[in-house]
Design a protein around this motif. Structure first.
Motif, PDB file in Angstrom:
ATOM      1  N   THR A   1      94.918  63.512 -62.561  1.00  0.00           N
ATOM      2  CA  THR A   1      93.974  64.455 -61.970  1.00  0.00           C
ATOM      3  C   THR A   1      94.759  65.465 -61.131  1.00  0.00           C
ATOM      4  N   THR A   2      94.074  66.221 -60.289  1.00  0.00           N
ATOM      5  CA  THR A   2      94.739  67.248 -59.486  1.00  0.00           C
ATOM      6  C   THR A   2      94.961  66.770 -58.064  1.00  0.00           C
ATOM      7  N   GLU A   3      95.927  67.395 -57.418  1.00  0.00           N
ATOM      8  CA  GLU A   3      96.168  67.094 -56.001  1.00  0.00           C
ATOM      9  C   GLU A   3      94.908  67.352 -55.190  1.00  0.00           C
ATOM     10  N   ARG A   4      94.219  68.435 -55.518  1.00  0.00           N
ATOM     11  CA  ARG A   4      93.036  68.822 -54.751  1.00  0.00           C
ATOM     12  C   ARG A   4      91.932  67.779 -54.893  1.00  0.00           C
ATOM     13  N   ALA A   5      91.762  67.206 -56.103  1.00  0.00           N
ATOM     14  CA  ALA A   5      90.712  66.214 -56.309  1.00  0.00           C
ATOM     15  C   ALA A   5      91.004  64.947 -55.512  1.00  0.00           C
ATOM     16  N   VAL A   6      92.272  64.568 -55.435  1.00  0.00           N
ATOM     17  CA  VAL A   6      92.639  63.388 -54.643  1.00  0.00           C
ATOM     18  C   VAL A   6      92.354  63.637 -53.171  1.00  0.00           C
ATOM     19  N   ALA A   7      92.726  64.825 -52.693  1.00  0.00           N
ATOM     20  CA  ALA A   7      92.484  65.151 -51.294  1.00  0.00           C
ATOM     21  C   ALA A   7      90.994  65.141 -50.976  1.00  0.00           C
ATOM     22  N   ALA A   8      90.178  65.712 -51.882  1.00  0.00           N
ATOM     23  CA  ALA A   8      88.736  65.758 -51.651  1.00  0.00           C
ATOM     24  C   ALA A   8      88.146  64.352 -51.642  1.00  0.00           C
ATOM     25  N   HIS A   9      88.596  63.491 -52.541  1.00  0.00           N
ATOM     26  CA  HIS A   9      88.105  62.110 -52.583  1.00  0.00           C
ATOM     27  C   HIS A   9      88.449  61.388 -51.291  1.00  0.00           C
ATOM     28  N   ASN A  10      89.694  61.511 -50.860  1.00  0.00           N
ATOM     29  CA  ASN A  10      90.132  60.771 -49.672  1.00  0.00           C
ATOM     30  C   ASN A  10      89.468  61.272 -48.399  1.00  0.00           C
ATOM     31  N   ALA A  11      89.062  62.550 -48.411  1.00  0.00           N
ATOM     32  CA  ALA A  11      88.361  63.077 -47.239  1.00  0.00           C
ATOM     33  C   ALA A  11      86.968  62.475 -47.127  1.00  0.00           C
ATOM     34  N   VAL A  12      86.345  62.195 -48.274  1.00  0.00           N
ATOM     35  CA  VAL A  12      84.996  61.632 -48.290  1.00  0.00           C
ATOM     36  C   VAL A  12      85.026  60.117 -48.124  1.00  0.00           C
ATOM     37  N   ASP A  13      86.040  59.458 -48.704  1.00  0.00           N
ATOM     38  CA  ASP A  13      86.108  57.998 -48.690  1.00  0.00           C
ATOM     39  C   ASP A  13      87.481  57.547 -48.197  1.00  0.00           C
ATOM     40  N   PRO A  14      87.792  57.770 -46.925  1.00  0.00           N
ATOM     41  CA  PRO A  14      89.134  57.446 -46.405  1.00  0.00           C
ATOM     42  C   PRO A  14      89.420  55.951 -46.320  1.00  0.00           C
ATOM     43  N   THR A  15      88.382  55.109 -46.381  1.00  0.00           N
ATOM     44  CA  THR A  15      88.632  53.667 -46.272  1.00  0.00           C
ATOM     45  C   THR A  15      89.211  53.087 -47.568  1.00  0.00           C
ATOM     46  N   VAL A  16      88.941  53.754 -48.706  1.00  0.00           N
ATOM     47  CA  VAL A  16      89.513  53.328 -49.991  1.00  0.00           C
ATOM     48  C   VAL A  16      90.187  54.550 -50.622  1.00  0.00           C
ATOM     49  N   PRO A  17      91.321  54.972 -50.067  1.00  0.00           N
ATOM     50  CA  PRO A  17      91.953  56.200 -50.552  1.00  0.00           C
ATOM     51  C   PRO A  17      92.675  55.993 -51.871  1.00  0.00           C
ATOM     52  N   LEU A  18      92.772  57.058 -52.644  1.00  0.00           N
ATOM     53  CA  LEU A  18      93.620  57.069 -53.829  1.00  0.00           C
ATOM     54  C   LEU A  18      95.029  57.473 -53.410  1.00  0.00           C
ATOM     55  N   ALA A  19      96.035  56.949 -54.087  1.00  0.00           N
ATOM     56  CA  ALA A  19      97.424  57.298 -53.801  1.00  0.00           C
ATOM     57  C   ALA A  19      97.921  58.250 -54.872  1.00  0.00           C
ATOM     58  N   ALA A  20      98.384  59.422 -54.474  1.00  0.00           N
ATOM     59  CA  ALA A  20      98.880  60.419 -55.415  1.00  0.00           C
ATOM     60  C   ALA A  20     100.353  60.146 -55.722  1.00  0.00           C
ATOM     61  N   VAL A  21     100.699  60.146 -56.989  1.00  0.00           N
ATOM     62  CA  VAL A  21     102.085  59.944 -57.422  1.00  0.00           C
ATOM     63  C   VAL A  21     102.509  61.175 -58.213  1.00  0.00           C
ATOM     64  N   PRO A  22     103.281  62.093 -57.611  1.00  0.00           N
ATOM     65  CA  PRO A  22     103.712  63.290 -58.342  1.00  0.00           C
ATOM     66  C   PRO A  22     104.568  62.904 -59.540  1.00  0.00           C
ATOM     67  N   LEU A  23     104.336  63.548 -60.670  1.00  0.00           N
ATOM     68  CA  LEU A  23     105.080  63.253 -61.884  1.00  0.00           C
ATOM     69  C   LEU A  23     106.500  63.795 -61.802  1.00  0.00           C
ATOM     70  N   ALA A  24     107.488  62.923 -62.027  1.00  0.00           N
ATOM     71  CA  ALA A  24     108.896  63.316 -62.101  1.00  0.00           C
ATOM     72  C   ALA A  24     109.321  64.157 -60.897  1.00  0.00           C
ATOM     73  N   GLY A  25     108.782  63.855 -59.739  1.00  0.00           N
ATOM     74  CA  GLY A  25     109.160  64.588 -58.537  1.00  0.00           C
ATOM     75  C   GLY A  25     108.525  65.951 -58.417  1.00  0.00           C
ATOM     76  N   GLY A  26     107.589  66.285 -59.267  1.00  0.00           N
ATOM     77  CA  GLY A  26     106.942  67.588 -59.214  1.00  0.00           C
ATOM     78  C   GLY A  26     105.481  67.484 -59.579  1.00  0.00           C
ATOM     79  N   ALA A  27     104.800  68.619 -59.637  1.00  0.00           N
ATOM     80  CA  ALA A  27     103.394  68.655 -60.020  1.00  0.00           C
ATOM     81  C   ALA A  27     103.242  69.604 -61.195  1.00  0.00           C
ATOM     82  N   ALA A  28     102.412  69.218 -62.163  1.00  0.00           N
ATOM     83  CA  ALA A  28     102.186  70.083 -63.315  1.00  0.00           C
ATOM     84  C   ALA A  28     101.448  71.339 -62.864  1.00  0.00           C
ATOM     85  N   SER A  29     101.979  72.492 -63.226  1.00  0.00           N
ATOM     86  CA  SER A  29     101.393  73.757 -62.785  1.00  0.00           C
ATOM     87  C   SER A  29     100.299  74.215 -63.738  1.00  0.00           C
ATOM     88  N   VAL A  30      99.137  74.504 -63.185  1.00  0.00           N
ATOM     89  CA  VAL A  30      98.018  75.069 -63.946  1.00  0.00           C
ATOM     90  C   VAL A  30      97.576  76.325 -63.218  1.00  0.00           C
TER      91      VAL A  30
END
Length: 380
Positions: A63-92
């Protein structure tokens, strides 16, 4: 995404026998795949699904960095952990385009120009980064919600030449296929001998092979194990039906089926002669009866000697006649044969494998084990 995760295109299937970190990552991706969808839309989440609902059905999700941030802002007690691919983020890239009338006096035109100018200004770029988006230069967002690890720089997918793309498609086609492997193991006395230059018995090499395979095997693959030897000094054939052919993660006597298979390998008694032909006939008939169209079905035969028993009526010719008559195009079951040591009747094993469209190989040293595993289990 696999190109990004691995730092280059995936041109071949992973090494299941001795996986690297990158191989293991691809294998774990494979284990989440339950079918090969004909349409990409079939595997995308429904528009009404929230990210929480999607991730509850999988251990990882792209998914996107932004979607993870939005999820964690709403549900901080069960946060998702973002793992950047190969040390970077896919550019869209997200483009801002003017739509409709463009005349200076058109309704809303001035507001649209002002908004676009703001987005490219220093204050606008800062606002984007504070909202969890990247600026056009790829700079990471400045907000730091729980569980989000922003990559230092964006990555562009590597260019994939046509030959590599074709190899990748072939690799993924095989990896999407679930394997059903019925393993028939020679448990005659000679399996206690060592291969040339090795300090480990042949049967212990097989036990190690099985243990290694189950470390990376899919829980949704099918497996089973039988053993064959003679039961007494008279050379009476005995085929030990140690386990059924079942899905690895299924329950078996209160344990996971794959654990039962590994335990059976550990407990088998090695003795007697080699009733190879009778054992192959019985195991092939069973594997054919247990055929599952959702899998690549195969019988894997491991033997270190020529057929030797006193009461079985089977000859090689009779066995080959049986296989040619029993094989069913509607229920394809191939036989893969591995011959251990110079005493293995590799000619007979090759004939048996060829009768069903399978393959055979001879293992003469411990160093050849890894290649043998990949041939036996993954030579699709």
């Amino acid at each position: 995404m696999i190109t990004l995760a691995n730092g280059g295109p995936l041109a071949k299937a992973p090494d299941y026998a001795g996986p690297s970190d990158k191989d293991l990552a691809v294998i774990k991706v494979e284990h989440r795949i339950t079918s090969l969808a004909g349409n990409d839309g079939d595997v995308l989440p429904d528009q009404d699904d929230t990210l929480s609902e999607v991730t509850s059905r999988a251990s990882a999700y792209v998914t996107t960095e932004r979607a993870v941030a939005a999820h964690n802002a709403v549900d901080p007690t069960v946060p998702l952990a973002a793992v950047p691919l190969a040390g970077g983020a896919a550019s869209v890239p997200l483009s801002v385009l003017g739509v409709g009338a463009t005349a200076d006096d058109a309704p809303g035109a001035a507001s649209a120009r002002g908004f676009r100018a703001y987005l490219t200004s220093a204050s606008g770029l800062a606002a984007l980064r504070a909202a969890g988006l990247r600026a056009p230069d790829g700079a990471a967002p400045t907000d730091h919600p729980a569980g989000v690890a922003y990559a230092a720089a964006p990555l562009r997918p590597a260019a994939v030449p046509l030959p590599v793309l074709q190899q990748t498609v072939q690799a993924w086609r095989g990896m999407h296929s679930r394997i059903s492997s019925m393993v028939l193991v020679d448990a005659s006395g000679s399996m206690n001998q060592h291969l040339a230059g090795g300090a480990t018995s042949r049967i212990d090499l097989v036990r190690g092979l099985v243990g290694n395979v189950y470390q990376t095997a899919s829980p949704r693959a099918r497996s089973g194990v039988w053993f064959f030897h003679t039961s007494n000094e008279l050379g009476t054939p005995l085929v030990e039906r140690a386990t059924d052919l079942a899905v690895n993660e299924s329950a078996d006597a209160g344990r996971q089926h794959s654990d039962v298979v590994v335990q059976a390998m550990s407990d088998v008694t090695i003795k007697g002669g080699t009733p190879l032909y009778q054992a192959v006939r019985e195991a092939y008939a069973y594997t054919l009866d247990e055929y599952d169209p959702g899998y690549v079905n195969q019988l894997v035969v491991l033997s270190d000697g020529a057929n030797r028993d006193t009461t079985s009526p089977d000859t090689l010719g009779q066995l080959l006649t049986y296989l040619n008559e029993a094989k069913d195009p509607q229920r394809p079951v191939r036989i893969i044969c591995l011959g251990y040591g110079a005493e293995a009747d590799i000619g007979a094993l090759q004939a048996i494998a060829s009768a069903t469209g399978g393959r055979a190989a001879q293992v003469n040293s411990p160093s050849e084990m890894k290649a043998a595993v990949n041939l036996a289990l993954f030579s699709l």
